[in-house]
Design a protein around this motif. Structure first.
Motif, PDB file in Angstrom:
ATOM      1  N   LEU A 169      -4.868 -21.090  10.270  1.00  0.00           N
ATOM      2  CA  LEU A 169      -4.448 -22.104   9.856  1.00  0.00           C
ATOM      3  C   LEU A 169      -3.672 -21.964   8.314  1.00  0.00           C
ATOM      4  O   LEU A 169      -2.681 -22.720   8.165  1.00  0.00           O
ATOM      5  CB  LEU A 169      -5.539 -23.022   9.496  1.00  0.00           C
ATOM      6  CG  LEU A 169      -6.305 -23.372  10.766  1.00  0.00           C
ATOM      7  CD1 LEU A 169      -7.625 -24.433  10.258  1.00  0.00           C
ATOM      8  CD2 LEU A 169      -5.561 -24.254  11.645  1.00  0.00           C
ATOM      9  N   ASP A 170      -4.093 -20.879   7.590  1.00  0.00           N
ATOM     10  CA  ASP A 170      -3.274 -20.618   6.386  1.00  0.00           C
ATOM     11  C   ASP A 170      -1.865 -20.266   6.843  1.00  0.00           C
ATOM     12  O   ASP A 170      -0.653 -20.512   6.422  1.00  0.00           O
ATOM     13  CB  ASP A 170      -4.016 -19.280   5.898  1.00  0.00           C
ATOM     14  CG  ASP A 170      -5.247 -19.964   5.205  1.00  0.00           C
ATOM     15  OD1 ASP A 170      -5.710 -21.099   4.968  1.00  0.00           O
ATOM     16  OD2 ASP A 170      -6.076 -18.856   4.720  1.00  0.00           O
ATOM     17  N   ALA A 171      -1.699 -19.308   7.797  1.00  0.00           N
ATOM     18  CA  ALA A 171      -0.482 -18.772   8.382  1.00  0.00           C
ATOM     19  C   ALA A 171       0.448 -20.069   8.877  1.00  0.00           C
ATOM     20  O   ALA A 171       1.569 -19.957   8.561  1.00  0.00           O
ATOM     21  CB  ALA A 171      -0.559 -17.861   9.531  1.00  0.00           C
ATOM     22  N   LEU A 172      -0.172 -20.887   9.393  1.00  0.00           N
ATOM     23  CA  LEU A 172       0.552 -22.022   9.803  1.00  0.00           C
ATOM     24  C   LEU A 172       1.154 -22.922   8.979  1.00  0.00           C
ATOM     25  O   LEU A 172       2.492 -23.463   9.124  1.00  0.00           O
ATOM     26  CB  LEU A 172      -0.370 -23.222  10.730  1.00  0.00           C
ATOM     27  CG  LEU A 172       0.072 -24.133  11.690  1.00  0.00           C
ATOM     28  CD1 LEU A 172       0.635 -23.335  12.826  1.00  0.00           C
ATOM     29  CD2 LEU A 172      -1.014 -24.957  12.109  1.00  0.00           C
ATOM     30  N   VAL A 173       0.666 -23.017   7.768  1.00  0.00           N
ATOM     31  CA  VAL A 173       1.276 -23.856   6.456  1.00  0.00           C
ATOM     32  C   VAL A 173       1.740 -22.968   5.421  1.00  0.00           C
ATOM     33  O   VAL A 173       1.961 -23.488   4.343  1.00  0.00           O
ATOM     34  CB  VAL A 173       0.138 -24.788   6.044  1.00  0.00           C
ATOM     35  CG1 VAL A 173      -0.184 -25.836   7.162  1.00  0.00           C
ATOM     36  CG2 VAL A 173      -1.000 -24.203   5.425  1.00  0.00           C
ATOM     37  N   GLY A 174       2.155 -21.843   5.801  1.00  0.00           N
ATOM     38  CA  GLY A 174       2.475 -20.952   4.554  1.00  0.00           C
ATOM     39  C   GLY A 174       1.579 -20.750   3.396  1.00  0.00           C
ATOM     40  O   GLY A 174       2.102 -20.566   2.321  1.00  0.00           O
ATOM     41  N   GLY A 175       0.271 -20.815   3.697  1.00  0.00           N
ATOM     42  CA  GLY A 175      -0.775 -20.510   2.565  1.00  0.00           C
ATOM     43  C   GLY A 175      -0.844 -21.740   1.634  1.00  0.00           C
ATOM     44  O   GLY A 175      -1.581 -21.543   0.646  1.00  0.00           O
ATOM     45  N   ASP A 176      -0.331 -22.878   2.052  1.00  0.00           N
ATOM     46  CA  ASP A 176      -0.507 -23.844   1.102  1.00  0.00           C
ATOM     47  C   ASP A 176      -0.294 -25.321   1.823  1.00  0.00           C
ATOM     48  O   ASP A 176       0.574 -25.834   2.012  1.00  0.00           O
ATOM     49  CB  ASP A 176       0.570 -23.968   0.000  1.00  0.00           C
ATOM     50  CG  ASP A 176       0.516 -25.062  -1.176  1.00  0.00           C
ATOM     51  OD1 ASP A 176      -0.578 -25.938  -0.948  1.00  0.00           O
ATOM     52  OD2 ASP A 176       1.323 -25.154  -1.903  1.00  0.00           O
ATOM     53  N   GLY A 177      -1.562 -25.798   2.428  1.00  0.00           N
ATOM     54  CA  GLY A 177      -1.423 -27.049   3.199  1.00  0.00           C
ATOM     55  C   GLY A 177      -1.105 -28.173   2.297  1.00  0.00           C
ATOM     56  O   GLY A 177      -0.634 -29.109   2.806  1.00  0.00           O
ATOM     57  N   ALA A 178      -1.350 -28.219   0.858  1.00  0.00           N
ATOM     58  CA  ALA A 178      -0.932 -29.488   0.029  1.00  0.00           C
ATOM     59  C   ALA A 178       0.479 -29.691  -0.179  1.00  0.00           C
ATOM     60  O   ALA A 178       0.952 -30.600  -0.235  1.00  0.00           O
ATOM     61  CB  ALA A 178      -1.573 -29.160  -1.183  1.00  0.00           C
TER      62      ALA A 178
END
Length: 436
Positions: A169-178
Motif C-alpha cells: 500500500l505504501d508503494a501504491l501511493v509513493g510512500g505518502d497517502g496524504a
C-alpha cells in the motif's frame, strides 16, 4: 447443501472449491456474520471527508454506515440507522452537516453519533438517558489516507491486520497517502455476480489477461513497441492475512522507470518518500494490482492510448465489492490522483481510469464483468451444486530458492498461477469455519 457440507468440499490447500460458494444464500449469511462484522473494512478515502462536518454514506457488508469527520477533526464510522425505530437516518450519499435529524420522529444526532435532541422527551419518556441511544460506532483507523473500520471490539489493530501488505500500500501511493485525493465521488453500479469473483481476480490473476483482454491489448492500449527481448512477465505476492497482489512487467530491457506515466514532479516526490526497495519492485512494471482482504481491490497502471493522445498516462483506482445477494454485487470505483498534479493531467488520469475500469468502461471492465457474471450464472443448477472448480494452477511448479524478491510476503515469479487465489480462500475458509 448445508454450510458444513459446502466448507467440507474445499481441498485442504484450497486447490479446489465447490462452485456453490458463489450462489448459496447460507454461505453469504455466514460471510456477513463472520467476515464483514469481524474484519477491518475499507470505507472511504480521508479526502472525501476533508473538513469538519463532511460525511459520506457507505456500507459494511449490508449494514448502512455514515463516515463523518466531527467538529474535533476525528473521522468516525457510525451505523446509519436511528436508534429509536431503526429508520435510515441519512439518505444523502455525501454532504456537510453538524447534525443528522431522523426523518421519522426527528431524533437528532451530532456528527460524532451522540443523541442530542428528542422531541417531547419529558412528556413522552419522563426521565430519559439520551447517551443510552447514541449511534453505534465502529472502531475506526486510517492508514495512508484509507479509512478502515470494524465492528469487532476484540479485533487486532489495523497495523497487524495489514501486516507486511502495508508495504505494498505504501508503494501504491509513493510512500505518502496524504498526497492523494479522490477525484469526485466514486462510481456506483451493480453487477449480476458474486462479490468474491472480482476480489480474487484483482488479487493476482495474470492468466486471464492475454485472453479475456485480448481486444484492448491488440488494439494498442498499452502500446505496440516490440523490444525483441521476450514477452511480459509477472510476480504474485500474498500474506497470511489473505491480502494478495500482482506486479506485471514489461519485457526485460524495456527501461521503464518506476511510477511511469505520472508527471515528473510527482515522480520526484515519490522518489523522495518511497523506500528504495519499492523502486526495485516497480522499475520496468506496467501494473500493480491486488486485494486487501476481504473486498478492497486496487490497480495502478499506465494507459498508452486514452483516445485523445498517445502520451502514457497512469491512474490509480480503488474498488469495493459489496454483496447485495449471493448473485448481485454493488461496485464502488474510486479514482485517486496526486493532489499537486496539474489539473489537466488529473483529468487525463481520470479518463484513463473510467474508460478501462468503471461503470461505462468498454475495455477491461466489460470483459471481467462478463466472466464474473457467467461463473455466477453457471453455478445456478443441480449439477453445479455438485461441481468443484480447479484452483491448483502453479501448485506443482518449483519455487525459486533463494528468492531475490525485494518486497515482503510470500511470492513466486509464476505469473500464470493461482497462488493468490488459494491464499485468499485459505483466509476466507478460516473465517467461515469459526464459530458464529
Amino acid at each position: 447443501m448445508s454450510l458444513p457440507e459446502v466448507l467440507g468440499r474445499f481441498a485442504p490447500d484450497c486447490s479446489s472449491l465447490p462452485q456453490t460458494v458463489f450462489n448459496d444464500p447460507e454461505v453469504l449469511d455466514a460471510e456477513l456474520a463472520r467476515i464483514f462484522t469481524r474484519s477491518w473494512l475499507f470505507l472511504a478515502h480521508e479526502s472525501e471527508v476533508a473538513v469538519s462536518g463532511d460525511y459520506v454514506t457507505r456500507r459494511m457488508g449490508r449494514d448502512q454506515v455514515i463516515v463523518s469527520r466531527g467538529e474535533d477533526g476525528q473521522i468516525r464510522v457510525m451505523r446509519n440507522a436511528c436508534t429509536h425505530r431503526g429508520t435510515l437516518l441519512c439518505k444523502a450519499t455525501l454532504g456537510n452537516t453538524s447534525h443528522f435529524m431522523c426523518p421519522y420522529h426527528a431524533w437528532t444526532f451530532d456528527n460524532t453519533g451522540r443523541l442530542r435532541g428528542v422531541p417531547e422527551a419529558r412528556p413522552a419518556y419522563g426521565t430519559f438517558d439520551k447517551s443510552s441511544r447514541d449511534l453505534r460506532r465502529a472502531r475506526t483507523e486510517v492508514y495512508q489516507g484509507l479509512v478502515f473500520a470494524t465492528w469487532d471490539d476484540d479485533a487486532e489493530p489495523l497495523a497487524d491486520f495489514l501486516g507486511d501488505f502495508a508495504w505494498y500500500l505504501d508503494a501504491l501511493v509513493g510512500g505518502d497517502g496524504a498526497a492523494w485525493e479522490v477525484a469526485g465521488p466514486p462510481q456506483r453500479y451493480t453487477i449480476k455476480a458474486n462479490w468474491k469473483l472480482s476480489c480474487e481476480n484483482f488479487g493476482g490473476d495474470g492468466y486471464h489477461v492475454p485472453y479475456a483482454h485480448r481486444a484492448p491489448i491488440e488494439g494498442g492500449l498499452f502500446g505496440t513497441e516490440d523490444t525483441g527481448t521476450g514477452g511480459p512477465s509477472g510476480r504474485v505476492v500474498w500474506t497470511p492475512q489473505g491480502h494478495t497482489a500482482r506486479v506485471g512487467y514489461h519485457p526485460a530491457g524495456s527501461g521503464i522507470p518506476a511510477y511511469h506515466g505520472y508527471p515528473d514532479e510527482q515522480r520526484a516526490e515519490f522518489a523522495a518518500k518511497a523506500k528504495p526497495e519499492v523502486f526495485a519492485v516497480l522499475e520496468n512494471s506496467d501494473v500493480l494490482h491486488g486485494n486487501v482482504f476481504p473486498n478492497l481491490s486496487f490497480i495502478q497502471t499506465v494507459i498508452t492510448y486514452t483516445g485523445d493522445e498517445v502520451e502514457p498516462t497512469a491512474f490509480l483506482a480503488l474498488r469495493l465489492a459489496l454483496p447485495i445477494s449471493p448473485t448481485e454485487t454493488e461496485m464502488l470505483n474510486f479514482a485517486l490522483v496526486p493532489r499537486n498534479a496539474p489539473d489537466a493531467w488529473k483529468q487525463k488520469s481520470v479518463l484513463a481510469c473510467v474508460r478501462t475500469h468503471g461503470a461505462a468502461a468498454g475495455l477491461f471492465e466489460s470483459d471481467d464483468v462478463d466472466n464474473f457474471t457467467a461463473v455466477t450464472f453457471t453455478g445456478d443448477g443441480a449439477i453445479a451444486a455438485r461441481t468443484d472448480l480447479d484452483y491448483s494452477m502453479g501448485a506443482r511448479l518449483p519455487r525459486p530458492e533463494p528468492d531475490d524478491w525485494p518486497g515482503p510476503g510470500e511470492s513466486v515469479p509464476h505469473d500464470h498461477s493461482e497462488y493468490t487465489h488459494r491464499a485468499y480462500y485459505t483466509t476466507w475458509l478460516r473465517h467461515l469455519r469459526e464459530d458464529a
